[in-house]
Scaffold this active site. Structure first.
Site, mmCIF file in Angstrom:
data_model
loop_
_atom_site.group_PDB
_atom_site.id
_atom_site.type_symbol
_atom_site.label_atom_id
_atom_site.label_comp_id
_atom_site.label_asym_id
_atom_site.label_seq_id
_atom_site.Cartn_x
_atom_site.Cartn_y
_atom_site.Cartn_z
ATOM 1 N N HIS A 30 -61.347 2.390 -7.598
ATOM 2 C CA HIS A 30 -62.153 3.388 -7.373
ATOM 3 C C HIS A 30 -63.651 2.515 -7.324
ATOM 4 O O HIS A 30 -64.545 3.474 -6.429
ATOM 5 C CB HIS A 30 -62.523 4.228 -9.446
ATOM 6 C CG HIS A 30 -62.732 5.445 -8.910
ATOM 7 N ND1 HIS A 30 -62.232 6.152 -7.484
ATOM 8 C CD2 HIS A 30 -63.832 6.693 -9.303
ATOM 9 C CE1 HIS A 30 -63.019 7.791 -7.719
ATOM 10 N NE2 HIS A 30 -64.170 7.596 -8.856
ATOM 11 N N ASP A 89 -57.381 2.443 -6.488
ATOM 12 C CA ASP A 89 -57.819 3.325 -7.499
ATOM 13 C C ASP A 89 -56.627 3.282 -8.321
ATOM 14 O O ASP A 89 -55.656 4.575 -7.715
ATOM 15 C CB ASP A 89 -58.231 3.779 -6.179
ATOM 16 C CG ASP A 89 -58.940 5.103 -7.110
ATOM 17 O OD1 ASP A 89 -59.544 5.365 -8.234
ATOM 18 O OD2 ASP A 89 -59.763 5.987 -6.127
ATOM 19 N N SER A 147 -64.955 10.766 -4.525
ATOM 20 C CA SER A 147 -65.030 11.315 -6.397
ATOM 21 C C SER A 147 -65.250 12.910 -6.426
ATOM 22 O O SER A 147 -64.388 13.443 -6.018
ATOM 23 C CB SER A 147 -65.399 9.959 -7.378
ATOM 24 O OG SER A 147 -64.626 10.099 -8.821
#
Lengths: 195, 380
Positions: free
Chosen positions: B357, B324, B157
């Protein structure tokens, strides 16, 4: 090494840039890197095969060929290779066009559905051929778009694809006859193409 | 609490702190005259210092990535599934460094720290931080540890953005870049979620324009709502449905019954929001989400990511997760395509996962295989 992989490397230049579509466990790509010092990427969708490529330290990219090669720039590779995957694609003719857009040259190999054993099988048993080379039943085969050498060459003509050279290789039988009547006795064809 | 340290754990770890006295000029133009970074290490640095791996954390992460601080800990570090002996980031092989980034709230200098110029907490006056500032401070930590070149820098991320920035800003100091569930830049939708979260914080009457510490309070409600918004986007619709469905925590829909109904998902989200609000700092949250929004790897390379990656020499592993939607696989495709365009070494895997995610933090067989096989090939 599969026999067609050995023939392919003769057509690859030293230090060239290679894209291998459906690269499997990466045997060919690794061979080309070790022997021709190519800069290579392989595309593959099978998780187990991708792991084997990673173990070999290869640049393997998870990508479904049926989604096209739109992410690769025109003529960004010296050679785009696809071995024994043409018959598994949903749109083989479109992928072929894409290969010739992305690569300056292409190398394609596929099994010959016009081989006498396949013809004999279908003619005598009336059923779709199952053999050592093509061991699947019609309903579970990944090979959904079979063609013969002749079919392929018709397609090339229709799409203005230039056949630079063609080689027929046999692993099982018919070594002597394959050059005489390739579409009947050839098992695998290796086409070297450009636009 | 672990009665005993589980197999595959790095065991008990103790954070360390380094005080930096060389001023750090930030991207915003302001300078931090001095600052502290808190970090943990796992495994042993080898004699040639060639086996060091840096972990870059995401929005809510921190230095405690693996192991336990004490036998009383309920849970191990946030990436314990992937760091430890025999795990993908194998501490038998690698010396792993994990820090809390500047501007955070877990021990490194941030809005809650005392501003040496005033003797009071920085609060709203703490400078805005960008990803490149984190990377610059991480490079100084590497200097302190005597690490000239990282064998690998790894992040998911926002952490993946730091990895990519490293590869561009310090190409000679990173051999392998592992970028997980990340993006070259945030989409408009992503910025929108961040702004909604920030708006929740600044709307809390206890925010006091960021000077809540001077008023002996914290904007807990705003921070909790911010976390709830974020948390929804980290999960997939499927995973949320599977875990909570429409299950009720209390009440019923029986006719003639007017007691209030509470869904399990409501209770869960509130718990997530409240516990986050108790540990995180609102000014940190604002700064870190701004850093996310501002990040654009190719901005000073004519907005051409191919051009940007030509600065890099590291080999890349890029990983995304099928469900995600906050950092969708398409964002990773953009990274991979740019790397191929720049003729850089890259391996890419798209992991089938139902966890959205959050998948980058959770155990998954294929993810562990790809990650582990790749790092096994890293020479040290």
């Amino acid at each position: 090494m599969r026999i067609d992989l050995n023939e392919i490397q003769l057509w690859i230049k030293q230090n060239s840039r290679v894209l291998d579509l459906g690269c499997g466990d990466g045997t060919l790509l690794k061979f080309l890197i070790d022997n021709k010092q190519v800069q290579g990427y392989g595309l593959e969708i099978d998780a187990a095969q991708i792991n084997l490529c990673i173990n070999k330290g290869l640049n393997v990219i998870e990508q479904n060929l049926d989604r096209g090669l739109g992410n690769f720039a025109d003529k960004s590779f010296d050679t785009v290779i696809m071995t024994q995957a043409l018959q598994t694609l949903h749109f083989p003719h479109l992928v072929l066009d894409e290969m010739l857009r992305v690569g300056k040259e292409c190398i394609v190999t596929f099994p010959n559905f016009g081989h006498w054993k396949a013809r004999f099988y279908l003619a005598t048993r009336g059923r779709m051929p199952v053999s050592d080379l093509l061991p699947f039943e019609w309903y579970n085969t990944p090979n959904i778009h079979f063609c013969t050498f002749k079919d392929f060459e018709v397609l090339c003509r229709e799409r203005n694809i230039k056949v630079i050279s063609r080689q027929v290789v046999n692993e099982v039988s018919g070594q002597a006859l394959k050059d005489l009547m390739p579409n009947l006795f050839g098992e695998t064809a290796i086409y070297h193409l450009s636009k | 609490m672990p009665n005993e340290i589980p197999a595959g754990s790095v065991g008990l770890v103790t954070p360390q702190t380094h005080h930096f006295t060389q001023p750090l000029l930030l991207a915003c133009g302001r300078t931090l005259d001095e600052y502290e970074l808190v970090y943990e290490t796992y495994g042993q640095l080898n004699a040639t210092k060639s086996n060091a791996v840096l972990i870059c954390h995401a929005l809510s992460g921190h230095h405690h990535a693996a192991g336990y601080h004490s036998m009383d800990d309920k849970r191990p570090g946030w990436w314990d599934a992937y760091i430890g002996p025999g795990k993908p980031i194998d501490t038998n092989k690698f010396f792993v460094v994990s820090l809390n980034n500047l501007g955070g709230c877990h021990g490194s200098t941030g809005p809650r720290s005392i501003n040496p110029a005033t003797g009071k907490p920085w609060g709203a006056d703490f400078p805005m931080i960008r990803v490149r500032d984190w990377v610059a401070s991480q490079a100084r930590l590497a200097d302190v540890l005597g690490i000239e070149t990282w064998a690998a820098i790894i992040g998911g991320s926002l952490g993946g953005m730091q990895v990519m920035r490293w590869a561009l800003d310090y190409p000679q100091r990173i051999r392998h870049a592992v970028v997980i569930a990340s993006a070259l830049k945030l989409s408009a939708q992503n910025i929108a979620f961040n702004e909604a979260a920030r708006k929740a914080i600044v709307s809390d009457p206890n925010f006091f324009d960021g000077d809540y510490l001077a008023h002996n309070t914290v904007p807990k409600n705003g921070l909790a709502v911010a976390r709830m918004i974020g948390h929804i986007t980290y999960l997939s619709d499927f995973a949320m449905g599977e875990k909570f469905g429409r299950d009720l925590r209390s009440g019923s829909f029986e006719l003639g019954n007017d007691e209030p109904v509470e869904f399990q998902i409501e209770s869960y989200l509130r718990y997530q929001g409240d516990s986050f609000a108790n540990t995180f700092d609102a000014n940190s949250y604002i700064r870190i989400t701004k850093a996310l929004d501002y990040f654009d790897l190719a901005r000073e390379y004519n907005d051409d990511p191919v051009n940007a990656f030509k600065q890099a020499t590291a080999k890349f592993l890029v990983i995304s997760f099928s469900t995600d939607w906050r950092f969708a696989p398409e964002r990773s495709h953009e990274i991979v395509n740019a790397l191929v365009g720049a003729n850089r070494a890259v391996t890419y895997a798209e992991i089938e996962s139902k966890h959205g995610h959050d998948a980058f933090l959770l155990p998954d067989e294929r993810y562990q295989q790809v990650f582990g096989h790749y790092l096994a090939g890293v020479n040290v």
